[in-house]
Design a protein around this motif. Structure first.
Motif, PDB file in Angstrom:
ATOM      1  N   GLY A  97      43.934  48.027  34.194  1.00  0.00           N
ATOM      2  CA  GLY A  97      44.065  49.369  33.616  1.00  0.00           C
ATOM      3  C   GLY A  97      42.715  50.078  33.516  1.00  0.00           C
ATOM      4  O   GLY A  97      42.615  51.287  33.741  1.00  0.00           O
ATOM      5  N   HIS A 111      42.163  53.800  35.591  1.00  0.00           N
ATOM      6  CA  HIS A 111      42.057  55.072  34.867  1.00  0.00           C
ATOM      7  C   HIS A 111      40.687  55.702  35.097  1.00  0.00           C
ATOM      8  O   HIS A 111      39.672  55.002  35.069  1.00  0.00           O
ATOM      9  CB  HIS A 111      42.286  54.837  33.373  1.00  0.00           C
ATOM     10  CG  HIS A 111      42.679  56.078  32.646  1.00  0.00           C
ATOM     11  ND1 HIS A 111      41.754  56.949  32.122  1.00  0.00           N
ATOM     12  CD2 HIS A 111      43.893  56.609  32.372  1.00  0.00           C
ATOM     13  CE1 HIS A 111      42.393  57.953  31.542  1.00  0.00           C
ATOM     14  NE2 HIS A 111      43.696  57.771  31.675  1.00  0.00           N
ATOM     15  N   SER A 112      40.686  57.004  35.316  1.00  0.00           N
ATOM     16  CA  SER A 112      39.402  57.660  35.625  1.00  0.00           C
ATOM     17  C   SER A 112      38.405  57.545  34.464  1.00  0.00           C
ATOM     18  O   SER A 112      37.196  57.617  34.671  1.00  0.00           O
ATOM     19  CB  SER A 112      39.642  59.132  35.966  1.00  0.00           C
ATOM     20  OG  SER A 112      40.292  59.743  34.872  1.00  0.00           O
ATOM     21  N   THR A 118      36.566  52.806  27.531  1.00  0.00           N
ATOM     22  CA  THR A 118      36.989  54.094  28.070  1.00  0.00           C
ATOM     23  C   THR A 118      36.209  55.245  27.428  1.00  0.00           C
ATOM     24  O   THR A 118      35.855  55.162  26.245  1.00  0.00           O
ATOM     25  CB  THR A 118      38.508  54.309  27.842  1.00  0.00           C
ATOM     26  OG1 THR A 118      38.826  55.688  28.023  1.00  0.00           O
ATOM     27  CG2 THR A 118      38.943  53.912  26.442  1.00  0.00           C
ATOM     28  N   SER A 165      43.741  59.485  25.700  1.00  0.00           N
ATOM     29  CA  SER A 165      44.559  59.597  26.911  1.00  0.00           C
ATOM     30  C   SER A 165      44.629  58.257  27.641  1.00  0.00           C
ATOM     31  O   SER A 165      45.640  57.932  28.266  1.00  0.00           O
ATOM     32  CB  SER A 165      44.030  60.691  27.833  1.00  0.00           C
ATOM     33  OG  SER A 165      42.722  60.399  28.244  1.00  0.00           O
ATOM     34  N   PHE A 166      43.567  57.461  27.535  1.00  0.00           N
ATOM     35  CA  PHE A 166      43.583  56.173  28.225  1.00  0.00           C
ATOM     36  C   PHE A 166      44.791  55.338  27.795  1.00  0.00           C
ATOM     37  O   PHE A 166      45.561  54.859  28.628  1.00  0.00           O
ATOM     38  CB  PHE A 166      42.287  55.403  27.936  1.00  0.00           C
ATOM     39  CG  PHE A 166      42.250  54.045  28.571  1.00  0.00           C
ATOM     40  CD1 PHE A 166      41.891  53.901  29.896  1.00  0.00           C
ATOM     41  CD2 PHE A 166      42.609  52.906  27.856  1.00  0.00           C
ATOM     42  CE1 PHE A 166      41.882  52.646  30.507  1.00  0.00           C
ATOM     43  CE2 PHE A 166      42.603  51.654  28.448  1.00  0.00           C
ATOM     44  CZ  PHE A 166      42.235  51.525  29.778  1.00  0.00           C
ATOM     45  N   ASP A 207      48.238  56.955  28.701  1.00  0.00           N
ATOM     46  CA  ASP A 207      48.512  56.875  30.149  1.00  0.00           C
ATOM     47  C   ASP A 207      48.886  55.450  30.548  1.00  0.00           C
ATOM     48  O   ASP A 207      49.815  55.224  31.328  1.00  0.00           O
ATOM     49  CB  ASP A 207      47.281  57.289  30.963  1.00  0.00           C
ATOM     50  CG  ASP A 207      47.038  58.779  30.881  1.00  0.00           C
ATOM     51  OD1 ASP A 207      47.897  59.485  30.329  1.00  0.00           O
ATOM     52  OD2 ASP A 207      45.982  59.245  31.366  1.00  0.00           O
ATOM     53  N   LEU A 208      48.149  54.496  29.978  1.00  0.00           N
ATOM     54  CA  LEU A 208      48.409  53.088  30.309  1.00  0.00           C
ATOM     55  C   LEU A 208      49.843  52.711  29.915  1.00  0.00           C
ATOM     56  O   LEU A 208      50.569  52.053  30.650  1.00  0.00           O
ATOM     57  CB  LEU A 208      47.411  52.218  29.529  1.00  0.00           C
ATOM     58  CG  LEU A 208      47.125  50.828  30.059  1.00  0.00           C
ATOM     59  CD1 LEU A 208      46.529  50.921  31.452  1.00  0.00           C
ATOM     60  CD2 LEU A 208      46.140  50.099  29.138  1.00  0.00           C
TER      61      LEU A 208
END
Ligand code: COA
Length: 199
Positions: free
Chosen positions: A41, A45-46, A66, A71-72, A75-76
């Motif tokens: 993950g 993720h950016s 992160t 958002s991390f 999103d995960l």
């Protein structure tokens, strides 16, 4: 020791170091496949910051986090929820009640951001192989994590760790310039410190 960004080929070795560095911890008990997925993950993720320490081709330590905690984790959850559930399934069968509650909290984790402080990078996990503990690999990873966070425009790094029975780890963070921002109780009354360092 060489420090570099992690890539897909490092995942299994990072999980191995995690298992050795965190014996008896809940995430470790969920098994290697769960940990592989979790560390993947940070690559996908950016906002992921994921570094490894390598010596003679062997992964000796890692730091993962992160620059966008909120958002991390959401999103995960959205993208990998079923995978996490599948990989944790054997542990769920072994100890359904405890694992279900903790897994639920892990999956719905929001990053424990310090109240009133916006932004900041979260250091989620740092570990070094027991073979090199106390040889500054942790410090090397931490410093590089901070540089990476700074280069992404972050002003501070924060993290949480156990207050009780964790003196050496607390000493490690304090020695590296982290100050206690607050303390809080996690589920089952587990006392935690939240540390912050301006970078
Ligand atoms: C915490 C950890 C990442 C530190 O990395 P490290 O490479 O061992 O630490 P460094 O060599 O850079 O720094 C040494 C300092 O760390 C602290 N330290 C923490 N755990 C230590 C250990 N088991 N042995 C020696 N020093 C330790 C000490 O304060 C030490 O300072 P000192 O030498 O003046 O006593 C590493 O010990 C580890 O992986 N521990 C297990 C996993 C863990 O608890 N991670 C943190 C979760 S929040």
């Amino acid at each position: 020791m060489k420090y570099r960004p992690a890539d897909e080929h490092d995942i299994a070795a990072v999980t191995e170091v995690h298992v050795a560095a965190f014996p008896g911890f809940f995430l470790t008990s969920l098994g290697s496949r769960f940990l592989d997925e979790m560390y993947r993950g940070f690559l996908l993720h950016s906002s992921g910051i994921f570094l490894v320490a390598e010596e003679e081709g062997q992964i000796m330590g890692f730091a993962a986090g992160t620059s966008a905690p909120t958002s991390f984790f959401s999103d995960l959850r959205r993208r990998r929820f079923l995978s996490f559930l599948c990989y944790a399934f054997p542990a769920l069968l072994r100890n359904p009640k405890v694992v279900f509650i903790k897994l639920f909290k892990a999956i719905f984790y929001r990053g424990d951001q310090p109240a009133g402080l916006n932004g900041g990078a979260l250091l989620s996990s740092i570990g070094v192989s027991p073979a090199v503990v106390g040889k500054s690999v942790g410090q090397g990873l931490l410093t590089r994590f901070e540089h990476e966070a700074l280069s992404r425009g972050q002003k501070f790094v924060y993290l949480t760790t156990d207050e009780v029975g964790n003196d050496r780890v607390n000493a490690f963070y304090r020695k590296n310039g982290y100050v206690i921002e607050s303390r809080f109780n996690q589920h089952a009354g587990r006392a935690m410190f939240r540390y912050v360092k301006n970078i």
